[in-house]
Design an enzyme around this catalytic site. Structure first.
Site, mmCIF file in Angstrom:
data_model
loop_
_atom_site.group_PDB
_atom_site.id
_atom_site.type_symbol
_atom_site.label_atom_id
_atom_site.label_comp_id
_atom_site.label_asym_id
_atom_site.label_seq_id
_atom_site.Cartn_x
_atom_site.Cartn_y
_atom_site.Cartn_z
ATOM 1 N N ARG A 89 -8.767 -1.129 9.092
ATOM 2 C CA ARG A 89 -8.178 0.022 8.675
ATOM 3 C C ARG A 89 -8.675 1.173 8.997
ATOM 4 O O ARG A 89 -8.359 2.484 9.100
ATOM 5 C CB ARG A 89 -7.627 -0.028 7.212
ATOM 6 C CG ARG A 89 -6.394 -0.546 6.749
ATOM 7 C CD ARG A 89 -5.269 0.241 6.768
ATOM 8 N NE ARG A 89 -5.330 1.492 6.088
ATOM 9 C CZ ARG A 89 -5.408 2.598 6.109
ATOM 10 N NH1 ARG A 89 -5.616 2.846 7.496
ATOM 11 N NH2 ARG A 89 -5.585 3.567 5.318
ATOM 12 N N ARG A 145 -1.090 -7.163 -3.494
ATOM 13 C CA ARG A 145 -2.093 -6.506 -2.844
ATOM 14 C C ARG A 145 -2.943 -7.352 -2.393
ATOM 15 O O ARG A 145 -4.338 -7.076 -2.318
ATOM 16 C CB ARG A 145 -2.566 -5.307 -3.577
ATOM 17 C CG ARG A 145 -2.660 -3.979 -3.035
ATOM 18 C CD ARG A 145 -3.013 -2.752 -3.520
ATOM 19 N NE ARG A 145 -2.041 -2.343 -4.613
ATOM 20 C CZ ARG A 145 -2.614 -1.860 -5.797
ATOM 21 N NH1 ARG A 145 -3.479 -1.691 -6.130
ATOM 22 N NH2 ARG A 145 -1.154 -1.371 -6.646
ATOM 23 N N TYR A 189 8.982 9.097 -6.824
ATOM 24 C CA TYR A 189 7.881 9.494 -6.176
ATOM 25 C C TYR A 189 8.604 10.675 -5.345
ATOM 26 O O TYR A 189 7.787 11.435 -4.955
ATOM 27 C CB TYR A 189 7.598 8.273 -4.937
ATOM 28 C CG TYR A 189 6.268 7.403 -5.294
ATOM 29 C CD1 TYR A 189 5.192 7.962 -5.384
ATOM 30 C CD2 TYR A 189 6.549 6.295 -5.507
ATOM 31 C CE1 TYR A 189 4.030 7.022 -5.645
ATOM 32 C CE2 TYR A 189 5.634 5.222 -6.003
ATOM 33 C CZ TYR A 189 4.427 5.861 -6.100
ATOM 34 O OH TYR A 189 3.133 5.027 -6.425
ATOM 35 N N ARG A 246 -8.192 -3.364 0.341
ATOM 36 C CA ARG A 246 -9.382 -3.043 0.330
ATOM 37 C C ARG A 246 -10.547 -3.796 -0.018
ATOM 38 O O ARG A 246 -11.641 -3.395 0.204
ATOM 39 C CB ARG A 246 -9.392 -1.407 0.022
ATOM 40 C CG ARG A 246 -8.563 -0.389 0.943
ATOM 41 C CD ARG A 246 -8.740 1.249 0.136
ATOM 42 N NE ARG A 246 -7.959 1.073 -1.042
ATOM 43 C CZ ARG A 246 -7.782 1.993 -1.787
ATOM 44 N NH1 ARG A 246 -8.654 3.177 -1.338
ATOM 45 N NH2 ARG A 246 -7.281 2.009 -2.861
#
Length: 367
Positions: free
Chosen positions: A50, A37, A164, A41
């Site tokens: 984004r 990652r 998921y 963010r």
């Protein structure tokens, strides 16, 4: 030579192959480092890029994926890039709808509830038609990297994707998905086989598009015990490695190193080290020395600093990195975190981590 002829894309020559050499078990001057990652963010420029976009719309834009992949490399001397995408593009390719709900995360509008729901899934997936946007992003990014570092492609592993698809999103227990393993073992294997076939084609397509290494994320391994892992996760993890390698050979594509990262699955480390992957990724819950003993000498290890260590002062991060390198040794090793970077982390601390890996590994190698 075949692979060059097969791929007329004329990619720039690679300037820093440290990550690939470590993955293959060759000697390196310093220990290579990248972060799960790393395009995320925690970077203000990521949040800016984004901001106006829906998450999966971003994933479907090769241009945006390329930009987001490159951002961390403009800041830090990382030794690898990983394409910006998401593991849930695979269930989307099977015909399921997934939306990103703010504050909640990825959510399936209609998760699988009954065995009959498997009939709603596409039984044959043309990965180029369904996931061609990922391939385009990889090709564009590989060119845009200008040979600076290798580009990693990735996919979720079958059990993680299945969990998921049944839970409909994140879960602390995965009880709905696990109940299938106990109640519907045959249907579970049918779904896992379908996912294995799609993931295999998807990973081969990523190499054809320009990926120079592949990582398979079994992020939900920790929800399984050793027996269920043996039955419902490991066989498919093995099959993917074997099938990807044989298809790459068939299609005269480069045989790229493959990484398996099964979070919280240290109970299966011996098996994972023999599952056909060149690299085994580790989370932070296992001691480096212990991991070396269990994995043996034939695989490279990757990991495993606790991501929360990056909240520590910079000097402390340096000490923790040094200790980690002493534990793993600097060779046949790729430094990383034991999981992804968190959104509230300070980019300067990520920089301190990367620089500490390079500085301490060089020092250890010299002496």
């Amino acid at each position: 030579l075949c692979s060059f002829i097969r791929s007329p894309k004329g990619f720039p020559k690679l300037k820093n192959d440290t990550f690939l050499r470590a993955a293959r078990g060759e000697e390196t001057e310093h220990t290579p480092v990248w972060c799960m990652r790393q395009a995320g963010r925690y970077l203000p420029e990521f949040r800016e890029t984004r901001a106006a976009q829906d998450f999966f719309a971003t994933c479907r834009s090769p241009k945006l994926c390329c930009e987001l992949t490159l951002q961390p490399l403009r800041r830090f001397p990382l030794d690898a890039a990983i394409i910006f995408s998401d593991i849930l593009v695979v269930p989307q390719a099977l015909g399921m709808e997934v939306v990103m709900v703010p504050g909640k995360g990825p959510t399936f509008t209609e998760p699988l509830k009954e065995v009959e729901d498997l009939l709603k899934l596409r039984q044959k997936v043309d990965v180029t038609a369904e996931l061609g946007y990922v391939f385009q992003a990889i090709t564009l990014t590989r060119h845009s990297l200008e040979g600076r570092v290798p580009l990693i492609g990735f996919s979720g592993a079958p059990w993680t994707l299945m969990s998921y698809m049944i839970e409909g999103g994140g879960s602390t227990t995965m009880s709905k998905a696990k109940s299938w393993l106990y109640r519907h073992p045959e249907a579970s294997h049918r779904l896992l086989r379908l996912l294995t076939d799609v993931v295999t084609d998807y990973l081969v397509g990523q190499v054809a598009a320009g990926a120079q290494a592949l990582q398979v994320f079994e992020s939900h391994a920790g929800h399984l015990g050793p027996e269920q892992f043996q039955d419902f996760a490991l066989p498919y993890i093995r099959d993917i490695a074997q099938a990807v390698k044989s298809k790459l050979k068939e299609e005269a594509l480069p045989l790229v190193p493959m990484i398996i990262f099964a979070k919280d699955a240290h109970y299966a480390l011996r098996d994972l080290a023999r599952a056909g992957y060149e690299v085994v990724g580790l989370d932070w819950t296992i001691r480096p020395q212990e991991a070396r003993v269990q994995a043996g000498k034939d695989v490279t290890l990757q990991g495993n600093l606790d991501p929360c260590a990056l909240y520590a002062p910079k000097e402390k991060i340096g000490e923790l990195v040094k200790k980690m390198l002493e534990g793993f040794g600097t060779q046949r090793y790729i430094a990383n975190l034991g999981h992804g970077l968190y959104p509230d982390m300070n980019p300067e601390h990520v920089g301190a981590f990367v620089e500490a890996v390079h500085a301490h590994s060089r020092h250890i190698n010299k002496h």
